[in-house]
Design an enzyme around this catalytic site. Structure first.
Site, PDB file in Angstrom:
ATOM      1  CB  SER A 232      -0.908  -0.003   1.235  1.00  0.00           C
ATOM      2  OG  SER A 232      -1.545   1.232   1.352  1.00  0.00           O
ATOM      3  CE  LYS A 288     -12.282   1.019  -0.203  1.00  0.00           C
ATOM      4  NZ  LYS A 288     -12.291   1.780  -1.442  1.00  0.00           N
ATOM      5  N   GLY A 347     -16.738   0.304 -15.998  1.00  0.00           N
ATOM      6  CA  GLY A 347     -16.633  -0.512 -14.787  1.00  0.00           C
ATOM      7  C   GLY A 347     -17.859  -0.312 -13.917  1.00  0.00           C
ATOM      8  N   GLY A 349     -17.812  -1.654 -10.447  1.00  0.00           N
ATOM      9  CA  GLY A 349     -17.418  -2.149  -9.126  1.00  0.00           C
ATOM     10  C   GLY A 349     -17.471  -1.063  -8.072  1.00  0.00           C
ATOM     11  N   GLY A 350     -16.686  -1.263  -6.998  1.00  0.00           N
ATOM     12  CA  GLY A 350     -16.711  -0.346  -5.863  1.00  0.00           C
ATOM     13  C   GLY A 350     -16.298   1.070  -6.234  1.00  0.00           C
ATOM     14  NE  ARG A 371     -15.338  -8.470 -16.167  1.00  0.00           N
ATOM     15  CZ  ARG A 371     -14.249  -9.084 -15.782  1.00  0.00           C
ATOM     16  NH1 ARG A 371     -13.323  -9.423 -16.671  1.00  0.00           N
ATOM     17  NH2 ARG A 371     -14.039  -9.370 -14.511  1.00  0.00           N
ATOM     18  CB  THR A 407     -11.975  -1.672 -15.582  1.00  0.00           C
ATOM     19  OG1 THR A 407     -10.869  -1.306 -16.420  1.00  0.00           O
ATOM     20  CG2 THR A 407     -13.271  -1.211 -16.212  1.00  0.00           C
ATOM     21  N   GLY A 458      -4.636   8.183 -11.744  1.00  0.00           N
ATOM     22  CA  GLY A 458      -5.259   7.777 -10.479  1.00  0.00           C
ATOM     23  C   GLY A 458      -4.589   8.332  -9.236  1.00  0.00           C
TER      24      GLY A 458
HETATM   25  P1  NAP Z   1     -13.839  -3.837  -8.328  1.00  0.00           P
HETATM   26  O1  NAP Z   1     -14.849  -3.532  -7.288  1.00  0.00           O
HETATM   27  O2  NAP Z   1     -13.264  -5.198  -8.413  1.00  0.00           O
HETATM   28  O3  NAP Z   1     -14.507  -3.470  -9.767  1.00  0.00           O
HETATM   29  C1  NAP Z   1     -13.803  -3.606 -10.970  1.00  0.00           C
HETATM   30  C2  NAP Z   1     -14.726  -3.394 -12.139  1.00  0.00           C
HETATM   31  O4  NAP Z   1     -13.945  -3.580 -13.307  1.00  0.00           O
HETATM   32  C3  NAP Z   1     -15.867  -4.400 -12.223  1.00  0.00           C
HETATM   33  O5  NAP Z   1     -16.950  -3.817 -12.884  1.00  0.00           O
HETATM   34  C4  NAP Z   1     -15.256  -5.508 -13.061  1.00  0.00           C
HETATM   35  O6  NAP Z   1     -16.187  -6.284 -13.746  1.00  0.00           O
HETATM   36  C5  NAP Z   1     -14.474  -4.696 -14.058  1.00  0.00           C
HETATM   37  N1  NAP Z   1     -13.381  -5.473 -14.616  1.00  0.00           N
HETATM   38  C6  NAP Z   1     -12.470  -6.221 -13.950  1.00  0.00           C
HETATM   39  N2  NAP Z   1     -11.617  -6.788 -14.817  1.00  0.00           N
HETATM   40  C7  NAP Z   1     -12.004  -6.397 -16.051  1.00  0.00           C
HETATM   41  C8  NAP Z   1     -11.539  -6.672 -17.361  1.00  0.00           C
HETATM   42  N3  NAP Z   1     -10.490  -7.477 -17.558  1.00  0.00           N
HETATM   43  N4  NAP Z   1     -12.194  -6.117 -18.406  1.00  0.00           N
HETATM   44  C9  NAP Z   1     -13.257  -5.327 -18.215  1.00  0.00           C
HETATM   45  N5  NAP Z   1     -13.753  -5.034 -16.992  1.00  0.00           N
HETATM   46  C10 NAP Z   1     -13.140  -5.564 -15.931  1.00  0.00           C
HETATM   47  O7  NAP Z   1     -12.586  -2.864  -8.229  1.00  0.00           O
HETATM   48  P2  NAP Z   1     -12.618  -1.329  -7.763  1.00  0.00           P
HETATM   49  O8  NAP Z   1     -12.371  -1.230  -6.308  1.00  0.00           O
HETATM   50  O9  NAP Z   1     -13.836  -0.711  -8.337  1.00  0.00           O
HETATM   51  O10 NAP Z   1     -11.291  -0.765  -8.475  1.00  0.00           O
HETATM   52  C11 NAP Z   1     -11.205  -0.597  -9.876  1.00  0.00           C
HETATM   53  C12 NAP Z   1      -9.893   0.102 -10.215  1.00  0.00           C
HETATM   54  O11 NAP Z   1      -9.880   1.415  -9.688  1.00  0.00           O
HETATM   55  C13 NAP Z   1      -8.677  -0.594  -9.634  1.00  0.00           C
HETATM   56  O12 NAP Z   1      -7.638  -0.604 -10.577  1.00  0.00           O
HETATM   57  C14 NAP Z   1      -8.276   0.263  -8.480  1.00  0.00           C
HETATM   58  O13 NAP Z   1      -6.870   0.252  -8.236  1.00  0.00           O
HETATM   59  C15 NAP Z   1      -8.694   1.636  -8.949  1.00  0.00           C
HETATM   60  N6  NAP Z   1      -8.995   2.510  -7.798  1.00  0.00           N
HETATM   61  C16 NAP Z   1      -8.257   3.640  -7.695  1.00  0.00           C
HETATM   62  C17 NAP Z   1      -8.498   4.493  -6.654  1.00  0.00           C
HETATM   63  C18 NAP Z   1      -7.686   5.755  -6.538  1.00  0.00           C
HETATM   64  O14 NAP Z   1      -7.689   6.360  -5.468  1.00  0.00           O
HETATM   65  N7  NAP Z   1      -7.026   6.169  -7.586  1.00  0.00           N
HETATM   66  C19 NAP Z   1      -9.490   4.204  -5.697  1.00  0.00           C
HETATM   67  C20 NAP Z   1     -10.241   3.033  -5.848  1.00  0.00           C
HETATM   68  C21 NAP Z   1      -9.970   2.185  -6.920  1.00  0.00           C
HETATM   69  P3  NAP Z   1     -16.928  -7.532 -13.037  1.00  0.00           P
HETATM   70  O15 NAP Z   1     -17.833  -6.936 -12.016  1.00  0.00           O
HETATM   71  O16 NAP Z   1     -17.626  -8.180 -14.170  1.00  0.00           O
HETATM   72  O17 NAP Z   1     -15.848  -8.373 -12.446  1.00  0.00           O
END
Ligand code: NAP
Length: 493
Positions: A232, A288, A347, A349-350, A371, A407, A458
């Site tokens: 982290s 979370k 995307g 997700g969270g 997706r 994503t 990011g």
């Molecule tokens: P998450 O809850 O796992 O959601 C990921 C999303 O991306 C889901 O909709 C997932 O689809 C989709 N996905 C995963 N693999 C994929 C692929 N190969 N092709 C297309 N779609 C795909 O993750 P998250 O917490 O939302 O985080 C997403 C990204 O944001 C991560 O890279 C994370 O590091 C980044 N992030 C950055 C910050 C920041 O402060 N900069 C904060 C939070 C997150 P499914 O639901 O179908 O699996």
């Protein structure tokens, strides 16, 4: 300032490498441990002959069955210790040698290691070790580190020198907080990636990120709880902010599998087993959502997003909120008014939830691409947004002002060379915002460069959500430049 020591552990196979590492370790170490069991047997006496350091030296020659690198029989160990030159201040010895080396004129540390877990008879082991002692057990989860930590209190009341270590990522906090609570020494690696034991932290990080020698029992404790958290960036950012404001506070990675045990045994006053001065923590994957049931209060933003990333502890009560939405929107607002702006969020997700929540609050016109089209549809319903019933790879985003990647495509590791869209798909958008922060320049950002489109990486969101956490915990404005710089240095390591 506490009076504990940082002991940098050196492990190398040749005399040349050993001697070079000792020189480098002198910059950070109070004591340098020389792991003679790492050396090729024919290099041991060459190394001893060339030894010369301005820092106190600690000799270790541990057999494999006690965690050393080589098979060394009892006789060879005895001969090694009996012929040790007078260049050493400390010796780390196994208990079975106690009677053989009574003539050694240096400070002896008797050590016990259990690499499989926490032995039930830990108290007995402690009682049987005399003089200065080191007890290292393996922690599979955070609660496994409690028993060895409790020995610190006992040793203090008995005026006994102790180094208690919970090995493994879940026990890394014992290496950071040990000196503040009276441990005699903490062991560190010379370089990240060159650890001589599981969970060891580099000496540079112990000093520059955690300032371990400046901590004391009353230091306020913050951290990130999640699994995994070893890589982290948050400790670098938050500790830089505490340092900037000259606060007696530290931010630590707490790798936690069982959230319930952590809250009961470390946090809740009524049930906790050890007394650490916790004031708050960040929450990351996978806790979370699960954290919510343990909180006394959760704010409306976190409830709507369905996730808490920040907990503040005040008068024994736990308050939860979410700074991801604020962290996401702040860098974006620098680019102009978002009202009615057409935003494509990739995307579902969270992170996407936090972005969509924040964008809707700004009255932006949001379309979700995912997706799994069913997920996009249900998220769109929940937040009163639109969704696309086709894959984002098939689309030309000419109708959109901003494209947000929520994503993990492009993230360090297996997905690093991937991008959700290519340059020709985004030529007409005004801005690309990639939430992925590691690597600093993602493949998507390179596609934006090719298409001549401005971009936000990011890191901007990461720093903004952390600075909002700082404000909640300390009520001070966070130093954005210091936090960004610290995060960048960590990412480049
Ligand atoms: P998450 O809850 O796992 O959601 C990921 C999303 O991306 C889901 O909709 C997932 O689809 C989709 N996905 C995963 N693999 C994929 C692929 N190969 N092709 C297309 N779609 C795909 O993750 P998250 O917490 O939302 O985080 C997403 C990204 O944001 C991560 O890279 C994370 O590091 C980044 N992030 C950055 C910050 C920041 O402060 N900069 C904060 C939070 C997150 P499914 O639901 O179908 O699996």
């Amino acid at each position: 300032m506490n009076d504990g020591k940082i002991c940098v552990s050196i492990c190398a196979e040749t005399a040349d490498e050993f001697i070079e590492n000792i020189k480098r370790a002198e910059e950070y170490a109070d004591v340098i441990e020389l792991r003679f069991d790492c050396l090729e047997p024919n290099q041991i006496y060459k190394t001893l002959a060339r030894l010369n350091s301005k820092k106190p030296l600690l000799a270790t020659f541990r057999p494999k069955e006690q965690g050393g690198k080589r098979n060394i029989n009892y006789e060879k160990r005895k001969i090694f210790w009996q012929n040790l030159p007078e260049k050493f201040d400390f010796a780390d010895l196994e208990f079975d040698l106690e009677s053989e080396i009574c003539n050694l004129k240096l400070q002896k540390i008797f050590s016990f290691h259990d690499f499989s877990g926490v032995p039930e008879n830990l108290d007995e082991i402690y009682k049987n070790l005399s003089g200065a002692i080191k007890i290292a057990v393996q922690a599979e989860d955070i609660a496994d580190s409690i028993a060895v930590w409790k020995l610190l209190e006992r040793a203090k009341s008995e005026n006994k020198k102790i180094i208690p270590i919970a090995m493994g990522a879940s026990g890394a906090w014992t290496r950071i907080l040990g000196l503040a609570h009276g441990a005699f020494m903490t062991y560190a690696s010379l370089d990240a990636g060159k650890e001589t034991a599981r969970g060891q932290i580099s000496a540079r990080d112990l000093i520059e990120t955690y300032c371990v020698k400046e901590l004391n029992e009353n230091t306020e404790i913050y951290g990130v709880i999640g699994n995994p958290v070893v890589h982290s960036v948050s400790p670098s950012m938050h500790n830089a902010a505490f340092k900037f404001h000259n606060l007696d506070a530290v931010y630590i990675p707490f790798e936690i599998k069982n959230l319930d045990e952590f809250i009961k045994k470390f946090i809740r006053k009524e049930t906790r087993e050890i007394d650490l001065n916790f004031k708050g923590f960040s929450v990351t994957i996978p806790h979370k959502q699960a954290i919510i049931e343990y909180l006394d209060e959760t704010d409306e933003t976190a409830k709507t997003i369905g996730a808490v990333n920040t907990v503040k502890i005040e008068n024994g009560k736990l308050y939860g909120c979410n700074t991801d939405a604020q962290g996401f929107i702040e860098p974006l607002k620098n680019y102009g008014d978002l009202k009615k702006a057409k935003i494509a969020v990739l995307g579902a997700g969270g992170a996407a939830r936090a972005c969509i929540y924040a964008l809707k609050k700004e009255n932006a016109d949001v379309t979700i691409f995912a997706r799994d089209i069913n997920k996009a549809e249900s998220l769109a319903k929940e937040f009163d947004a639109s969704f696309a019933d086709f894959k984002f790879q098939m689309t030309n985003f000419e109708d959109f002002d901003v494209l947000v990647n929520a994503t993990p495509l492009g993230m360090k590791g297996e997905l690093e060379t991937e991008t959700p869209v290519l340059a020709e798909q985004i030529e007409s958008v005004k801005l690309v915002y990639d939430l992925v922060y590691n690597p600093f320049q993602t493949r998507l950002m390179t596609e934006a460069d090719k298409a001549n489109v401005p971009k936000i990486g990011g890191l901007a969101m990461l720093v903004a959500q952390a600075s909002a956490q700082q404000k909640i915990w300390t009520e001070l404005d966070a130093p954005l430049n210091e936090m960004s710089r610290a995060a960048l240095v960590k990412l480049k390591q």
